[in-house]
Design an enzyme around this catalytic site. Structure first.
Site, PDB file in Angstrom:
ATOM      1  N   HIS A 368       3.885   6.060   3.528  1.00 19.21           N
ATOM      2  CA  HIS A 368       2.980   6.978   4.794  1.00 19.21           C
ATOM      3  C   HIS A 368       1.555   7.592   3.901  1.00 19.21           C
ATOM      4  O   HIS A 368       0.773   7.143   3.938  1.00 19.21           O
ATOM      5  CB  HIS A 368       3.108   7.654   5.499  1.00 19.21           C
ATOM      6  CG  HIS A 368       4.347   7.825   6.207  1.00 19.21           C
ATOM      7  ND1 HIS A 368       5.929   7.853   7.115  1.00 19.21           N
ATOM      8  CD2 HIS A 368       3.775   6.776   7.429  1.00 19.21           C
ATOM      9  CE1 HIS A 368       6.218   7.448   7.357  1.00 19.21           C
ATOM     10  NE2 HIS A 368       5.962   6.788   8.332  1.00 19.21           N
ATOM     11  N   GLU A 610       6.122 -16.832   2.623  1.00 14.64           N
ATOM     12  CA  GLU A 610       6.111 -15.838   1.589  1.00 14.64           C
ATOM     13  C   GLU A 610       7.156 -15.814   1.271  1.00 14.64           C
ATOM     14  O   GLU A 610       7.761 -15.312   0.555  1.00 14.64           O
ATOM     15  CB  GLU A 610       6.253 -15.409   2.429  1.00 14.64           C
ATOM     16  CG  GLU A 610       4.863 -13.770   3.001  1.00 14.64           C
ATOM     17  CD  GLU A 610       4.750 -12.625   3.457  1.00 14.64           C
ATOM     18  OE1 GLU A 610       4.296 -11.670   3.159  1.00 14.64           O
ATOM     19  OE2 GLU A 610       4.999 -12.235   4.452  1.00 14.64           O
ATOM     20  N   CYS A 681      -3.579 -14.207   0.439  1.00 12.13           N
ATOM     21  CA  CYS A 681      -4.127 -13.104   0.796  1.00 12.13           C
ATOM     22  C   CYS A 681      -2.993 -11.234  -0.008  1.00 12.13           C
ATOM     23  O   CYS A 681      -3.165 -10.869  -0.040  1.00 12.13           O
ATOM     24  CB  CYS A 681      -3.804 -12.243   2.017  1.00 12.13           C
ATOM     25  SG  CYS A 681      -2.522 -12.816   2.486  1.00 12.13           S
TER      26      CYS A 681
HETATM   27  C1  PEP Z   1       1.905 -10.473   0.741  1.00 17.69           C
HETATM   28  O1  PEP Z   1       3.918 -10.488   0.592  1.00 17.69           O
HETATM   29  O2  PEP Z   1       1.563 -10.774  -0.005  1.00 17.69           O
HETATM   30  C2  PEP Z   1       1.593  -9.894   1.560  1.00 17.69           C
HETATM   31  C3  PEP Z   1      -0.012  -9.801   1.668  1.00 17.69           C
HETATM   32  O3  PEP Z   1       1.775  -8.817   2.564  1.00 17.69           O
HETATM   33  P1  PEP Z   1       2.939  -7.795   2.385  1.00 17.69           P
HETATM   34  O4  PEP Z   1       2.062  -7.645   1.117  1.00 17.69           O
HETATM   35  O5  PEP Z   1       2.317  -6.610   3.530  1.00 17.69           O
HETATM   36  O6  PEP Z   1       4.442  -7.706   1.995  1.00 17.69           O
HETATM   37 MG    MG Z   2       4.449  -9.867   2.680  1.00 18.45          MG
END
Ligand code: PEP
Ligand code: MG
Length: 754
Positions: A368, A610, A681
């Site tokens: 958090h 992913e 992303c």
């Molecule tokens: C990722 O896995 O690259 C992603 C953008 O999601 P998170 O970092 O929230 O798992």
């Molecule tokens: Mg992720």
């Protein structure tokens, strides 16, 4: 005349005598000798010795009654050596009837302690740290009574304060005694939020060392304590009164907290400490110091947590005694907050304008405190072992969120070096600010869309600050992680509405709840898993327990009324999972329509790549989806089988390597062939060199942490995309495990600003 029989008279009169002896003047050593003599007589002990810790960490005999005087300032014990060293290490008393038989006993002939069997040693604790040890010994083998141990602890606490305040020994004699750490120290940790901060340490726990130790009127003090305890119990009972809708583990945690507040043992220890003559504050501090010292020894994490609850209670009690209202927490200018870890609301309770940085002993980048720190732009470094033992309130400290370390009490040259780095940072930021409104075209005319990742409403300010063209990834679980309880439908809808309003015409891609793994919610019961990263998380959870996911989709649909809704699912591993998730969106749209509720003007449903499995099923997946977004953080952790949260393995493999880049190229090419919009992303999209690689592989939409937008735009503006693509053909064929150097060389050759 020295009064005998401490157990009968209590330490009050003894403490008065000690004060009188000290007020008598004369050389410091003489006064110290007098102090141990008074204690020995009062305790009816043949020996009383005081050991203090030198800066070298050795314990030195500073004064003794009963042992040979020649041993004073001669006998030294290494940390952990002998019973004294053991007490120091453990931070708690040792009470033995046969000291020489104890395995830790270490014999120092110069002391002449052979004939003494009974041994009681207690640490001089200051802020949870042992600065010395007070020992009483008797010839006759016996275990000291509980009352006697209590009394010696009280004396030890008062002595610790006297030593620290220079009442017993002058500063010159103490210059080498480690009352508090004073040398510069560098602690290695992990960066949780980028940035540099120079400031003063503020301990998240209430500062130690109550000003007044001895009560003027013991019965009045007992009354103050009783009143404070009652108020404390009342506060906690109110928290649990049921009107807060607490569920699951949060409730249980608070219930445990309440049990402690009502705990007879804890209450009794406090009452006894007050009865022995201490002020209520000093009593809380003494009991807390003992707990803290014990806490650092506990192996069992559960027990450590529970002891931490007790420490929190002590803080709360001290605040009540100080007449503070709960919630209001003042900070000095330029504060760097020091904590073991912080709860959901803790950080927000502090005055943000004065808070420069955050140092945590524990935590994780998904905790958090880190999430909120990143959102607020406060540098944060965590996993700093032993932090709270090494820093005192008011110490100058540096938070280095670039390297991931803390500098405690830095020397001037260290401060200057960090100031210089901060100046360069500011200067670069100013350059990026100038690029804010410049569209990101490569030199040969390809438009690169730079988007931003976000997760809380406060992040949205960064759209204006960075000039990002939209939100490419909105991590919806953050709202759940900073909440004390499950956010209801209206709270979710309100957040999504706010986010879309703040974005205006710019697109926002919402990612549905990505919980589980390392993102555990205290209020959602989750079974312990051996491999949480490979476990029941994200869309797997959502599909098995569709109520939560459907509620979220309902909120998104309601919030996007009349606008485009972009939503994507995390951690999909099979086409069936995506089909099922997509079907839930259709269901919720139909549900809203049936009720005549407004629906979005357009709905775009996407999937995050992913899991590596999807790379070899893109032909089936892409026709089913409106867009895809590559989550390289997870994709790479699964591709290389290296836990992204484990510092021992997370940096072991380079994303700039042929397998990783080829995997990405496969995805990019398949999307280009089918005309499927694709973005990247993960964190790599926000690093100029990595972004250079992504653009060279053909990606034209990148979503990144806000801090990456400026540097990546500078890279794009300097890039000749055609030349870069050609250069990458040979890079991808390399037989090396990492092609970082080759890519750097290529960037230099092409004059790319990375
Ligand atoms: C990722 O896995 O690259 C992603 C953008 O999601 P998170 O970092 O929230 O798992
Ligand atoms: Mg992720």
């Amino acid at each position: 005349m020295i009064e005998r029989g401490l157990a009968v008279r209590g330490p009050r009169s003894l403490l008065r005598q000690i004060r009188e002896a000290l007020a008598g003047g004369g050389p410091a050593q003489g006064r110290l000798d007098k102090v141990v003599q008074i204690i020995a007589v009062s305790m009816v002990a043949e020996v009383c010795s005081l050991y203090l810790r030198r800066a070298s960490s050795d314990m030195e005999l500073f004064a003794t009654e009963g042992l040979k005087p020649e041993a004073v300032h001669v006998t030294r014990l290494k940390p952990g050596e002998g019973l004294v060293g053991e007490i120091m290490r453990l931070g708690r008393p040792i009470n033995l009837s046969e000291a020489p038989a104890h395995p830790s006993f270490s014999y120092h002939p110069e002391t002449g302690e052979d004939p003494y069997h009974a041994f009681l040693g207690v640490p001089l604790l200051r802020g949870g740290r042992s600065i010395g040890v007070l020992v009483v010994q008797n010839r006759t083998a016996r275990i000291y009574e509980e009352d006697e141990v209590e009394d010696v602890q009280t004396i030890a606490m008062v002595l610790a304060e006297m030593v620290a305040s220079g009442e017993i020994l002058a500063a010159a004699e103490l210059k080498d005694v480690e009352l508090a750490p004073h040398r510069p120290e560098r602690l290695k940790g992990m960066k949780f939020a980028e940035g540099l901060a120079i400031g003063v340490a503020v301990l998240h726990e209430t500062p130690v060392a109550p000003e007044k130790l001895l009560a003027d009127d013991a019965s009045e003090e007992a009354l103050r304590l009783a009143r404070a305890l009652q108020l404390l119990r009342q506060q906690i009972d109110e928290m649990l009164a049921g009107s807060h809708g607490l569920v699951g583990q949060t409730f249980e945690v608070l219930e445990a907290y309440r049990m402690f507040a009502h705990d007879r043992g804890w209450n009794r220890s406090l009452e006894e400490a007050v009865r022995s003559g201490l002020t209520a504050e000093a009593a809380v501090e003494r009991v807390r110091s003992e707990q803290r010292a014990r806490m650092s020894q506990a192996r069992d994490p559960y027990l450590r947590e529970r002891l931490h609850d007790l420490e929190d209670l002590a803080d709360r009690l001290l605040r009540i005694l100080a007449g503070e209202t709960p919630g209001a927490r003042e900070l000095p200018e330029g504060a760097v907050l020091i904590a073991r870890n912080l709860g959901p609301a803790d950080l927000l309770e502090y005055d943000r304008t004065k808070l420069r940085g955050l140092l945590l002993e524990e935590g994780s980048s998904a905790s958090h405190a880190s999430i909120v720190a990143r959102a607020l732009g406060i540098p944060c470094v965590g996993r700093l072992m032993g932090l709270r033992d090494r820093v005192n309130s008011g110490d100058p400290v540096i938070v280095d969120g670039e390297i991931g370390e803390a500098l405690l009490r830095p020397r001037t040259d260290m401060i200057e070096a960090v100031q210089a780095r901060a100046a360069v940072r500011d200067q670069r930021r100013a350059e990026f600010d100038r690029l804010r409104d410049t569209p990101a075209f490569t030199r040969d005319g390809t438009k690169i869309t730079l988007l931003m990742n976000a997760g809380l409403a406060v992040d949205m300010e960064n759209l204006e600050v960075t000039g990002a063209e939209g939100i490419g990834l909105f991590r919806t679980e953050f709202q759940f992680m900073v909440a004390e309880e499950l956010p209801r439908l209206d709270a979710q809808t309100a957040l999504y509405e706010r986010v879309m309003e703040a974005a205006g015409d710019r697109p926002v891609t919402f990612r549905t709840l990505d919980l589980g793994g390392d993102k555990v919610l205290p209020y959602l019961q989750a079974e312990r898993e051996d491999n949480p990263a490979l476990g029941w998380r994200a869309v797997r959870m959502g599909l098995d327990r569709p109520a939560l996911l459907r509620m979220q989709l309902r909120a998104l649909i309601a919030a996007a009324k009349g606008r485009e809704l972009r939503v994507m699912f995390p951690l999909v591993a099979t086409v069936e999972e995506f089909r099922a998730a997509r079907a839930l969106v259709d269901k919720e749209i139909a549900w809203a329509q049936r009720r005549g509720r407004p629906i979005p003007a357009k709905v775009r449903v996407g999937v995050m790549i992913e899991t590596p499995a999807l790379i070899w099923h893109l032909d089936a997946l892409l026709p089913m989806t409106d867009f895809i977004s590559v989550g390289t953080n997870d994709l790479m952790q699964y591709l290389f089988a290296a836990d992204r949260g484990n510092p021992r393995v997370s940096d072991r493999y380079d994303l700039l390597s042929p397998p990783a880049l080829r995997a990405l190229k496969t995805i990019g090419d398949a999307c280009a062939d089918t005309g499927t919009p694709v973005s990247v992303c993960g964190e790599m999209a926000g690093r100029p060199l990595e972004a250079f690689a992504l653009v060279s592989l053909g990606f034209t939409r990148l979503s990144m942490p806000p801090a990456g937008v400026g540097p990546v735009k500078a890279m794009v503006l300097s890039l000749d995309g055609g030349a870069a693509r050609r250069g990458f053909t040979s890079v991808l064929k390399s037989a090396a495990g990492s092609v970082r150097n080759e890519i750097e060389t290529l960037a230099r050759k092409l004059n790319v600003a990375v």
